[in-house]
Design an enzyme around this catalytic site. Structure first.
Site, PDB file in Angstrom:
ATOM      1  N   SER A 301      -8.139-106.785  22.522  1.00  0.00           N
ATOM      2  CA  SER A 301      -7.012-107.706  22.358  1.00  0.00           C
ATOM      3  C   SER A 301      -6.951-108.612  23.581  1.00  0.00           C
ATOM      4  O   SER A 301      -7.434-108.254  24.649  1.00  0.00           O
ATOM      5  CB  SER A 301      -5.698-106.930  22.232  1.00  0.00           C
ATOM      6  OG  SER A 301      -5.357-106.301  23.459  1.00  0.00           O
ATOM      7  N   ASP A 302      -6.385-109.793  23.425  1.00  0.00           N
ATOM      8  CA  ASP A 302      -6.098-110.583  24.614  1.00  0.00           C
ATOM      9  C   ASP A 302      -4.843-109.974  25.238  1.00  0.00           C
ATOM     10  O   ASP A 302      -4.003-109.385  24.540  1.00  0.00           O
ATOM     11  CB  ASP A 302      -5.888-112.054  24.284  1.00  0.00           C
ATOM     12  CG  ASP A 302      -6.038-112.930  25.524  1.00  0.00           C
ATOM     13  OD1 ASP A 302      -6.148-112.362  26.635  1.00  0.00           O
ATOM     14  OD2 ASP A 302      -6.063-114.163  25.401  1.00  0.00           O
ATOM     15  N   PHE A 303      -4.747-110.117  26.507  1.00  0.00           N
ATOM     16  CA  PHE A 303      -3.685-109.543  27.328  1.00  0.00           C
ATOM     17  C   PHE A 303      -2.396-109.250  26.544  1.00  0.00           C
ATOM     18  O   PHE A 303      -1.574-110.132  26.331  1.00  0.00           O
ATOM     19  CB  PHE A 303      -3.410-110.534  28.449  1.00  0.00           C
ATOM     20  CG  PHE A 303      -2.784-109.951  29.671  1.00  0.00           C
ATOM     21  CD1 PHE A 303      -3.560-109.424  30.690  1.00  0.00           C
ATOM     22  CD2 PHE A 303      -1.407-109.945  29.815  1.00  0.00           C
ATOM     23  CE1 PHE A 303      -2.980-108.900  31.832  1.00  0.00           C
ATOM     24  CE2 PHE A 303      -0.824-109.425  30.951  1.00  0.00           C
ATOM     25  CZ  PHE A 303      -1.605-108.895  31.959  1.00  0.00           C
ATOM     26  N   GLU A 304      -2.252-108.024  26.076  1.00  0.00           N
ATOM     27  CA  GLU A 304      -1.061-107.554  25.358  1.00  0.00           C
ATOM     28  C   GLU A 304      -0.846-108.192  23.989  1.00  0.00           C
ATOM     29  O   GLU A 304       0.263-108.132  23.442  1.00  0.00           O
ATOM     30  CB  GLU A 304       0.209-107.759  26.187  1.00  0.00           C
ATOM     31  CG  GLU A 304       0.190-107.004  27.495  1.00  0.00           C
ATOM     32  CD  GLU A 304       1.588-106.758  28.039  1.00  0.00           C
ATOM     33  OE1 GLU A 304       2.417-107.673  27.936  1.00  0.00           O
ATOM     34  OE2 GLU A 304       1.848-105.652  28.525  1.00  0.00           O
ATOM     35  N   SER A 305      -1.873-108.821  23.417  1.00  0.00           N
ATOM     36  CA  SER A 305      -1.607-109.548  22.158  1.00  0.00           C
ATOM     37  C   SER A 305      -1.229-108.600  21.027  1.00  0.00           C
ATOM     38  O   SER A 305      -0.601-109.026  20.051  1.00  0.00           O
ATOM     39  CB  SER A 305      -2.787-110.439  21.762  1.00  0.00           C
ATOM     40  OG  SER A 305      -3.956-109.688  21.553  1.00  0.00           O
TER      41      SER A 305
END
Ligand code: BGC
Length: 757
Positions: A301-305
């Site tokens: 995932s992108d940062f906390e997506s």
């Protein structure tokens, strides 16, 4: 002086359509890592893992204490002991943005000697355009239109970054970007999917090298999957509302090329696509990626997506977000810790099938295996290598070469450039003339700013101590300084020629740096107007991470050159080109609009029912206040010589499926200097089931021409080159007529017509 015409053969540097496809698909020394779907050792390991350990293998965290500024702060920094304990308990698969080879080694030792299952950690980072040696920003480097150069800088980046104890880079960013207001235009290859695909594949090859297990190879991560570049209004983190045909025709090709070149990881984007957030988008992450394309790597995932699925209104709470992300196919959670917290209970409650979790774990372990981490957990963790590799002279030489090849000369009236090295007094003016801070550009997480070569340093090194040059700041990037304009005007009056160095700061393009105006900041515009009013000949160097909308004295300057953010050797490379030791050869990978309000402006837009084809603009597609055209088109870029193109000719009027047509044009250097031309092939499908772009790029060739020399440049065009995505989402070419241009930009050339039968 006239030299005989030459015809370029298929092996010549570079890229006709067929050659480009081969580059993307992979050949020669670049071996795509091969992954067995089921490996007995991995299966044994999975059988032994607890749900908590499985969640741990699917969670990655930023190393505490480092690189805090590039992402929002999410949790308090853990102590070293706490981090070790996290590793010991198998609560993490690895760490990112650490850059400390010694510490990484210590953590790896804990993982492989003290954790229950001895699974090695993976260390990642955002190494986007170099680490201590900074290469041009990806968008800048895309201006070279040169995949081999991109491969070489990525390779050198991998050598240096792996010496910092890294295995994985969150790069290349392969998002096609059609709206220059979006700050992250700077990180990609611009607005064209074909060029983007070529460079994506090249960068993957460079990062991953010939053998992914080697100490100096980095796992590549094609990001952000998918269509992040399509955010509405160019606004950061915004909605993406596009039909599937556009997704497939415009945004997905560079990803496919990256995976075809062997990239074994991808990052799920922050945005939604037509209402379904990418991180919870099963059609994207499983349907297209795995089932259609056969991707065997991992999705992070992108940062906390995955947590952001809640804010999107797609998940009701954290547990729901974890379920939806994993079900969609997002294997690894970045930073939120939510997989640790909720995955075990989701399985125990029966909501999430353990087989889904096992498949995600399998993908992660498979990638670790492909990196050779099970055999050699200490790969890339040799503290002695760092000193030998960092800023090696050949890397700095490559950074300078890449920087030279990334500049784009937009305008050069009266041959103002190159400047003479002697005999003229030159005033260098602008906020960046002696500035190190803004030399490197965005995403230099471990920037070596102190060693960046400024324009002043580059010019002084090129001209020596006796040079007749002055350097005057004149203004801050975004605010006037007391007496700044007066000092600049005095310096200009006292000189024979002025070089203005203007543009964006590092913070003005990049993540979270979308702008509603892409014009020059007001303070710098005023500086330019005042200096131009002295009447001195003026060349403008632009510093920027996107296309700009230039106005007034800047647009009117006789010479204008894009110098983007060129990296460590910035000042030296600019001096190389400014004084003519090298001619500029870059081409625009993004269209420059006349005004911000034209955005999104991209050359490969569709035909409308009322195109502006002549000077009569009334009741035609466009705006009332500016013509519907760019200030400088995609593909544009001058050298220091004069080039003329003959008409595009096709050797046959008809193209049969399975066959090819040879199109050619004569290109002549009619000027007095050597020239490096980037010859471009464009196509247009005249009548199609879905209206097609007015032009699309399908080939490039790099041609060196001596003064007076002519080359006949040929491309072999096959039916596959004429294909587009149909309403049923399949890609194929339809019978009918096509226009083909061999041209120096997307807005020039004469077309040949060919019929596909
Ligand atoms: C960016 C990613 C980056 C990640 C980790 C995010 O904000 O969108 O491109 O890889 O942070 O630093």
């Amino acid at each position: 002086m006239h030299q005989p015409a030459k015809t370029l053969d298929r092996r010549s540097f570079l890229m006709g359509t067929a050659a480009s496809a081969a580059f993307v698909a992979g050949s020669g020394a670049w071996a795509r890592p091969k992954l067995a779907l089921r490996d007995p050792a991995i299966e044994r390991l999975i059988r032994r893992m607890t749900l908590e350990e499985k969640a741990g293998q699917l969670s990655i965290f930023r190393i505490p204490g480092f690189a805090r500024s590039i992402n929002p702060v999410t949790r308090n920094d853990a102590s070293v002991d706490e981090v070790k304990q996290q590793v010991r308990e198998g609560r993490t698969t690895g760490f990112f943005n650490g850059f400390n080879v010694g510490f990484n080694r210590v953590l790896q030792e804990v993982a492989v000697t003290q954790s229950r299952l001895r699974i090695p950690l993976i260390f990642a980072a955002d190494v986007i355009h170099g680490l201590r040696t900074a290469y041009p920003l990806p968008l800048a480097e895309a201006s070279s239109f040169d995949p081999e150069l991109c491969r070489r800088t990525a390779r050198a980046t991998a050598e240096e970054a792996s010496a910092f104890g890294l295995h994985w880079t969150f790069a290349p960013m392969v998002d096609v970007a059609r709206d220059q207001r979006w700050g992250r235009v700077s990180e990609g290859a611009g607005e064209d999917p074909w060029l983007g695909s070529l460079l994506a594949a090249a960068r993957v090859r460079g990062f991953q090298g010939e053998d992914l297990r080697a100490d100096d190879s980095l796992l590549a991560c094609a990001k952000h999957f998918a269509a992040y570049g399509g955010v509405e209004g160019g606004m950061e983190y915004n909605t993406v509302d596009i039909p599937e045909t556009t997704l497939r025709q415009t945004y997905l090709p560079p990803f496919e090329a990256a995976f075809a070149a062997g990239a074994l990881s991808t990052m799920s984007a922050f945005n939604d696509v037509a209402g379904v957030p990418a991180t919870g988008n099963r059609k994207l992450l499983t349907g297209i990626l795995r089932e259609e394309w056969g991707f065997r790597g991992l999705v992070v995932s992108d940062f906390e997506s995955e947590k952001e699925l809640i804010a999107h209104g797609f998940a009701s709470d954290e547990a729901d977000a974890v379920f939806k992300a994993l079900w969609a196919g997002c294997d690894v959670s970045m930073e939120s810790g939510l997989y640790n917290e909720h995955l075990p209970q989701l399985v125990r409650s029966g909501r999430l099938k353990e087989a889904v979790v096992d498949e995600a774990v399998r993908r992660v372990l498979r990638v670790k295996q492909a990196l050779g981490l099970f055999e050699n957990p200490y790969r890339s963790l040799d503290p002695d290598r760092q000193a030998r590799v960092v800023r090696r002279p050949d890397m700095l030489a490559l950074a300078r070469e890449a920087a030279r090849k990334s500049m784009v000369l937009l305008k050069n009236e009266g041959g103002l450039l190159p400047l003479p090295k002697t005999g003229k007094k030159i005033a260098f003016i602008g906020p960046y003339v002696s500035d190190k801070l803004n030399a490197l550009g965005t995403w230099m997480v471990l920037a070596d700013t102190a060693n960046a070569v400024t324009l002043e340093e580059g010019v002084r090194a090129a001209l020596g101590p006796a040079a007749s040059v002055t350097f005057t700041k004149g203004s801050d990037p975004n605010a006037a300084i007391p007496g700044g304009i007066a000092a600049a005007v005095a310096a200009a009056r006292d000189a024979d020629v002025v070089v203005l160095y203007l543009g964006e700061t590092i913070g003005q393009s990049g993540e979270a740096a979308s702008r509603t105006s892409i014009a020059m900041p007001e303070a710098q515009q005023q500086l330019a107007e005042a200096v131009a009013a002295t009447g001195k000949p003026m060349a403008v160097l632009l510093k920027h991470g996107r296309a700009l909308a230039l106005e007034g004295a800047i647009m009117a300057a006789p010479a204008l050159m894009c110098t983007w953010f060129l990296g460590s050797e910035s000042g030296n490379a600019i001096a190389d080109v400014l004084f003519g030791d090298y001619a500029p050869q870059g081409r625009l990978p993004v269209s420059f609009p006349l005004r911000t309000g034209q955005e999104p402006y991209y050359y490969n837009h569709r035909s409308t029912g009322r195109p502006q084809t002549d000077a009569n603009r009334s009741f035609k597609a466009g705006y009332a206040d500016v013509p519907n055209r760019p200030a400088f088109p995609f593909g544009h870029g001058l050298g220091y010589s004069e080039i003329t193109y003959g008409p595009t000719q096709a050797d046959q009027a008809q193209l049969r499926p399975g066959g090819s047509v040879r199109v050619s044009a004569r290109v002549t250097n009619t000027g007095a200097r050597p020239h490096h031309e980037v010859v471009q092939l464009y196509i247009h499908d005249e009548v199609a089931e879905i209206t097609q772009p007015v032009r699309v790029l399908r080939g490039i060739r790099h041609v060196a021409l001596a003064p007076g020399e002519t080359a006949t440049v040929e491309f072999a065009v096959r039916a596959a080159d004429l294909a587009f995505v149909h309403a049923d989402n399949t890609t194929r070419a339809d019978p009918g007529t096509f226009k083909l241009w061999i041209a120096p930009s997307a807005a020039s050339g004469t077309a040949a017509r060919v019929e596909l039968v």
